[in-house]
Design a protein around this motif. Structure first.
Motif, PDB file in Angstrom:
ATOM      1  N   GLY A   1      27.208  17.040 -45.770  1.00 50.77           N
ATOM      2  CA  GLY A   1      26.650  18.361 -45.997  1.00 50.77           C
ATOM      3  C   GLY A   1      26.784  18.796 -47.433  1.00 50.77           C
ATOM      4  O   GLY A   1      27.019  17.989 -48.332  1.00 50.77           O
ATOM      5  N   VAL A   2      26.667  20.102 -47.642  1.00 56.38           N
ATOM      6  CA  VAL A   2      26.750  20.695 -48.976  1.00 56.38           C
ATOM      7  C   VAL A   2      28.077  21.441 -49.068  1.00 56.38           C
ATOM      8  O   VAL A   2      28.408  22.249 -48.204  1.00 56.38           O
ATOM      9  N   THR A   3      28.823  21.155 -50.127  1.00 59.79           N
ATOM     10  CA  THR A   3      30.129  21.775 -50.322  1.00 59.79           C
ATOM     11  C   THR A   3      30.122  22.556 -51.620  1.00 59.79           C
ATOM     12  O   THR A   3      29.605  22.097 -52.635  1.00 59.79           O
ATOM     13  N   LEU A   4      30.709  23.752 -51.577  1.00 62.95           N
ATOM     14  CA  LEU A   4      30.878  24.569 -52.764  1.00 62.95           C
ATOM     15  C   LEU A   4      32.334  24.458 -53.188  1.00 62.95           C
ATOM     16  O   LEU A   4      33.242  24.660 -52.374  1.00 62.95           O
TER      17      LEU A   4
ATOM     18  N   ALA B   1      21.573  27.629 -44.576  1.00 59.06           N
ATOM     19  CA  ALA B   1      22.681  28.318 -45.241  1.00 59.06           C
ATOM     20  C   ALA B   1      22.894  27.759 -46.646  1.00 59.06           C
ATOM     21  O   ALA B   1      23.088  28.519 -47.597  1.00 59.06           O
ATOM     22  N   ALA B   2      22.853  26.443 -46.796  1.00 63.36           N
ATOM     23  CA  ALA B   2      23.052  25.823 -48.110  1.00 63.36           C
ATOM     24  C   ALA B   2      21.954  26.238 -49.084  1.00 63.36           C
ATOM     25  O   ALA B   2      22.225  26.540 -50.251  1.00 63.36           O
ATOM     26  N   THR B   3      20.731  26.284 -48.615  1.00 57.15           N
ATOM     27  CA  THR B   3      19.603  26.667 -49.465  1.00 57.15           C
ATOM     28  C   THR B   3      19.748  28.113 -49.931  1.00 57.15           C
ATOM     29  O   THR B   3      19.586  28.420 -51.114  1.00 57.15           O
ATOM     30  N   PHE B   4      20.085  29.005 -49.010  1.00 63.51           N
ATOM     31  CA  PHE B   4      20.229  30.412 -49.369  1.00 63.51           C
ATOM     32  C   PHE B   4      21.489  30.658 -50.192  1.00 63.51           C
ATOM     33  O   PHE B   4      21.511  31.519 -51.070  1.00 63.51           O
TER      34      PHE B   4
ATOM     35  N   ALA C   1      22.705  28.555 -52.364  1.00 68.59           N
ATOM     36  CA  ALA C   1      22.308  28.136 -53.712  1.00 68.59           C
ATOM     37  C   ALA C   1      21.481  29.225 -54.384  1.00 68.59           C
ATOM     38  O   ALA C   1      21.676  29.525 -55.566  1.00 68.59           O
ATOM     39  N   GLN C   2      20.583  29.836 -53.633  1.00 68.38           N
ATOM     40  CA  GLN C   2      19.755  30.911 -54.177  1.00 68.38           C
ATOM     41  C   GLN C   2      20.635  32.072 -54.641  1.00 68.38           C
ATOM     42  O   GLN C   2      20.410  32.636 -55.711  1.00 68.38           O
ATOM     43  N   ALA C   3      21.641  32.419 -53.866  1.00 64.61           N
ATOM     44  CA  ALA C   3      22.555  33.502 -54.245  1.00 64.61           C
ATOM     45  C   ALA C   3      23.296  33.162 -55.538  1.00 64.61           C
ATOM     46  O   ALA C   3      23.556  34.043 -56.361  1.00 64.61           O
ATOM     47  N   LEU C   4      23.609  31.887 -55.727  1.00 68.30           N
ATOM     48  CA  LEU C   4      24.320  31.443 -56.927  1.00 68.30           C
ATOM     49  C   LEU C   4      23.384  31.268 -58.125  1.00 68.30           C
ATOM     50  O   LEU C   4      23.844  31.094 -59.254  1.00 68.30           O
ATOM     51  N   GLY C   5      22.078  31.286 -57.875  1.00 70.77           N
ATOM     52  CA  GLY C   5      21.108  31.117 -58.954  1.00 70.77           C
ATOM     53  C   GLY C   5      20.852  29.673 -59.319  1.00 70.77           C
ATOM     54  O   GLY C   5      20.451  29.363 -60.443  1.00 70.77           O
ATOM     55  N   VAL C   6      21.062  28.761 -58.361  1.00 70.70           N
ATOM     56  CA  VAL C   6      20.821  27.330 -58.588  1.00 70.70           C
ATOM     57  C   VAL C   6      20.000  26.781 -57.430  1.00 70.70           C
ATOM     58  O   VAL C   6      19.684  27.495 -56.493  1.00 70.70           O
ATOM     59  N   LYS C   7      19.661  25.497 -57.508  1.00 70.45           N
ATOM     60  CA  LYS C   7      19.001  24.809 -56.401  1.00 70.45           C
ATOM     61  C   LYS C   7      19.986  23.819 -55.795  1.00 70.45           C
ATOM     62  O   LYS C   7      20.868  23.314 -56.488  1.00 70.45           O
ATOM     63  N   VAL C   8      19.825  23.536 -54.528  1.00 72.41           N
ATOM     64  CA  VAL C   8      20.679  22.544 -53.870  1.00 72.41           C
ATOM     65  C   VAL C   8      20.456  21.207 -54.556  1.00 72.41           C
ATOM     66  O   VAL C   8      19.316  20.771 -54.712  1.00 72.41           O
ATOM     67  N   PRO C   9      21.524  20.551 -55.000  1.00 72.63           N
ATOM     68  CA  PRO C   9      21.357  19.266 -55.699  1.00 72.63           C
ATOM     69  C   PRO C   9      20.956  18.149 -54.729  1.00 72.63           C
ATOM     70  O   PRO C   9      21.220  18.245 -53.532  1.00 72.63           O
ATOM     71  N   PRO C  10      20.324  17.101 -55.248  1.00 69.27           N
ATOM     72  CA  PRO C  10      19.989  15.949 -54.399  1.00 69.27           C
ATOM     73  C   PRO C  10      21.262  15.278 -53.866  1.00 69.27           C
ATOM     74  O   PRO C  10      22.355  15.469 -54.407  1.00 69.27           O
ATOM     75  N   LEU C  11      21.101  14.485 -52.831  1.00 73.89           N
ATOM     76  CA  LEU C  11      22.210  13.767 -52.214  1.00 73.89           C
ATOM     77  C   LEU C  11      23.001  12.982 -53.258  1.00 73.89           C
ATOM     78  O   LEU C  11      22.417  12.265 -54.075  1.00 73.89           O
ATOM     79  N   GLY C  12      24.300  13.159 -53.267  1.00 69.72           N
ATOM     80  CA  GLY C  12      25.171  12.448 -54.189  1.00 69.72           C
ATOM     81  C   GLY C  12      25.324  13.108 -55.545  1.00 69.72           C
ATOM     82  O   GLY C  12      26.051  12.614 -56.395  1.00 69.72           O
ATOM     83  N   GLU C  13      24.651  14.216 -55.758  1.00 67.55           N
ATOM     84  CA  GLU C  13      24.727  14.900 -57.048  1.00 67.55           C
ATOM     85  C   GLU C  13      25.327  16.281 -56.885  1.00 67.55           C
ATOM     86  O   GLU C  13      25.571  16.748 -55.778  1.00 67.55           O
TER      87      GLU C  13
END
Length: 121
Positions: free
Chosen positions: A33-36, A55-58, A60-72
């Motif tokens: 998954g996506v970890t902050l 949740a991860a997409t939103f 990221a939006q709240a943080l002002g970034v985009k969800v990074p690709p897998l492994g990044e």
């Protein structure tokens, strides 16, 4: 072994309880998954399922970034107020309609705190 979501949220609560205007957080996408993260420690995690991906997409939006690709990963500098809203978004259950009402408010507040115009949900 990865840290549990419960332990991550406990750490997030400790970080947020000390107000700061700038905090560096890292969003990383892995197989589970996506970890902050902050200082290499998990603040919250969104698992790979329908609600978690939203949740991860939103978050990221709240943080002002985009969800990074897998492994990044991607970094953001935010206040603890914005971080609180991003962590709150990560905890919403998007199978429930009420979550979208809360989401709209949290995104609007996060974007105002970052000094950017609000986007439509």
């Amino acid at each position: 072994m990865s840290i549990s979501r419960k332990k991550a949220l406990e750490y997030a609560d400790r970080v947020i309880s000390r107000p700061r205007s700038r905090l560096t957080v890292t969003m990383r996408q892995g197989k589970e998954g996506v970890t902050l993260l902050h200082d290499g420690k998990a603040l919250t995690r969104c698992y790979i399922n329908r609600s978690g991906i939203r949740a991860a997409t939103f978050m990221a939006q709240a943080l002002g970034v985009k969800v990074p690709p897998l492994g990044e990963s991607v970094q953001a500098q935010v206040s603890t107020g914005v971080l609180w809203r991003a962590v709150s978004i990560s905890s919403l259950d998007f199978r429930k309609r009420a979550s979208y009402v809360l989401l709209e408010r949290l995104l609007e507040e996060a974007e105002q705190m970052r000094g950017e115009p609000a986007a439509e949900v």
